[in-house]
Design a protein around this motif. Structure first.
Motif, short mmCIF file in Angstrom:
data_model
loop_
_atom_site.label_atom_id
_atom_site.label_comp_id
_atom_site.label_asym_id
_atom_site.label_seq_id
_atom_site.Cartn_x
_atom_site.Cartn_y
_atom_site.Cartn_z
N GLN A 14 39.26 51.23 58.76
CA GLN A 14 39.59 52.32 59.86
C GLN A 14 39.77 53.62 58.98
N PRO A 15 39.57 54.98 59.69
CA PRO A 15 40.02 56.39 58.95
C PRO A 15 41.34 56.30 58.60
N GLY A 16 41.74 57.06 57.60
CA GLY A 16 43.06 57.27 57.23
C GLY A 16 43.43 56.54 56.18
N ASP A 17 44.71 56.83 55.78
CA ASP A 17 45.27 56.31 54.62
C ASP A 17 46.38 55.20 55.05
N ALA A 18 46.30 53.99 54.95
CA ALA A 18 47.70 53.07 55.67
C ALA A 18 48.41 52.91 54.80
N HIS A 19 49.84 52.69 55.12
CA HIS A 19 50.93 52.45 54.45
C HIS A 19 51.52 51.05 55.00
N ILE A 20 51.50 50.04 54.45
CA ILE A 20 52.09 48.69 54.81
C ILE A 20 53.15 48.37 54.53
N THR A 21 53.88 47.92 55.30
CA THR A 21 55.07 47.07 55.08
C THR A 21 55.25 45.69 55.75
N VAL A 22 55.42 44.78 55.05
CA VAL A 22 55.55 43.42 55.27
C VAL A 22 57.01 42.74 55.16
N GLY A 23 57.58 42.25 56.38
CA GLY A 23 58.98 41.69 56.30
C GLY A 23 59.17 40.48 55.52
N GLN A 24 60.35 40.64 55.02
CA GLN A 24 60.76 39.26 54.24
C GLN A 24 61.02 38.32 55.18
N VAL A 45 49.44 54.62 59.80
CA VAL A 45 48.09 55.18 59.12
C VAL A 45 48.38 56.82 59.37
N ASN A 46 48.08 57.50 58.35
CA ASN A 46 47.75 59.01 58.13
C ASN A 46 46.51 59.48 58.23
N GLY A 47 46.19 60.22 58.97
CA GLY A 47 44.73 60.78 58.81
C GLY A 47 44.33 62.11 59.43
N GLU A 48 43.09 62.54 59.64
CA GLU A 48 43.04 63.68 60.39
C GLU A 48 42.33 63.25 61.75
N TYR A 49 42.63 64.05 62.92
CA TYR A 49 42.10 63.81 64.14
C TYR A 49 41.83 65.23 64.78
N TYR A 50 41.31 65.27 66.09
CA TYR A 50 40.93 66.49 66.65
C TYR A 50 41.73 66.50 67.88
N VAL A 51 42.16 67.96 68.19
CA VAL A 51 42.56 68.09 69.49
C VAL A 51 41.96 69.39 70.18
N ALA A 52 42.28 69.63 71.34
CA ALA A 52 41.53 70.75 72.09
C ALA A 52 42.44 71.96 71.54
N ALA A 53 41.53 72.84 71.08
CA ALA A 53 42.32 74.18 70.70
C ALA A 53 42.83 75.03 71.93
N ARG A 54 42.29 74.82 73.04
CA ARG A 54 42.67 75.56 74.15
C ARG A 54 42.33 74.61 75.35
N PRO A 55 42.84 75.18 76.67
CA PRO A 55 42.74 74.26 78.06
C PRO A 55 41.07 74.13 78.04
N LEU A 56 40.56 72.76 78.44
CA LEU A 56 39.29 72.74 78.39
C LEU A 56 39.14 72.08 79.89
N SER A 57 37.91 72.43 80.54
CA SER A 57 37.66 72.14 81.87
C SER A 57 36.66 70.78 81.82
#
Length: 235
Positions: free
Chosen positions: A50-60, A109-121
């Motif tokens: 998967q894209p991004g940097d994963a931080h994984i914690t597993v319970g006791q 997971v932390n990574g880059e993604y894209y959003v609408a810069a303005r209202p889009l039709s």
């Protein structure tokens, strides 16, 4: 890729055979840390795709839980299980005894993604200026969020969206290169020949899709839509 162990809860489903095997004072007991490591390694492998940097914690695992030692503990995700956020990871044993435990885990997971810069039709063709890059946690975002602007640029929106809305793949489609009612050029290709004729399109089609058209003689034909109002037929 980063991972770490943390305290958490156990959700366990055990067969009666496993409980019986685990209760004997002379029976070899399963090391819980081996199970946690197997779960962590399994989630790390999943996250690597998967894209991004994963931080994984597993319970006791509750240290009061005695499991029979397993030759090859096998981690798995329950049917329909998520691969990020708060999840449960199953670990199964089949030799020498059957048991299954479920361990709580978290995959952030932390990574880059894209959003609408303005209202889009709806129907708008996406350009570079229509996108803003965001860096942050993507674990809890809806599936199909785009992580590369090339996934969106040149595509048409299937619905209107507000500024700041993450762009999803299922909200995009390739723009039509053939419009219903448009005058098109039919190009027929075969071994040693090429024939071209004019026609009128009977359907909309994006590049690479099947388009239908009617020739001046009244014949209906189907072919591959190409840019520039061309429908290609290969024999």
């Amino acid at each position: 890729m980063k991972h770490l162990f943390a305290y958490g809860c156990l959700i366990a489903g055990l067969s009666s055979q496993a409980l019986a095997a685990g209760s004997g004072s002379d029976a070899a007991k399963q090391d819980h840390e081996i199970l946690r490591k197997a779960a962590t390694d399994f989630l790390t492998q999943l996250s690597a795709t998967q894209p991004g940097d994963a931080h994984i914690t597993v319970g006791q695992i509750d240290n009061r839980l005695n499991l029979a030692a397993c030759d090859a503990p096998t981690p798995f995700l329950p049917p329909g299980g998520k691969t990020s956020g708060k999840i449960s990871v199953g670990v199964r044993c089949s030799v020498p005894v059957n048991w299954v435990v479920y361990i709580q885990a978290s995959v952030q997971v932390n990574g880059e993604y894209y959003v609408a810069a303005r209202p889009l039709s709806q129907g708008q063709i996406i350009g570079t200026a229509d996108l803003n890059k965001i860096k942050g946690e993507i674990s809890n975002l809806p599936p199909g969020i785009i992580h590369n602007p090339d996934q969106a640029i040149g595509k048409a929106l299937q619905l209107s969206i507000a500024a700041g809305t993450p762009i999803r793949l299922d909200s995009l489609k390739s723009p039509a290169v053939i419009q219903q009612g448009q005058s098109v050029r039919i190009i027929s290709n075969g071994p040693g020949f090429q024939v071209a004729t004019d026609a009128q399109s009977l359907s909309n089609a994006a590049e690479g899709q099947i388009a239908r058209a009617k020739t001046s003689s009244g014949q209906t034909v189907s072919g591959i839509a190409k840019a520039g109002g061309v429908i290609e037929i290969n024999y």
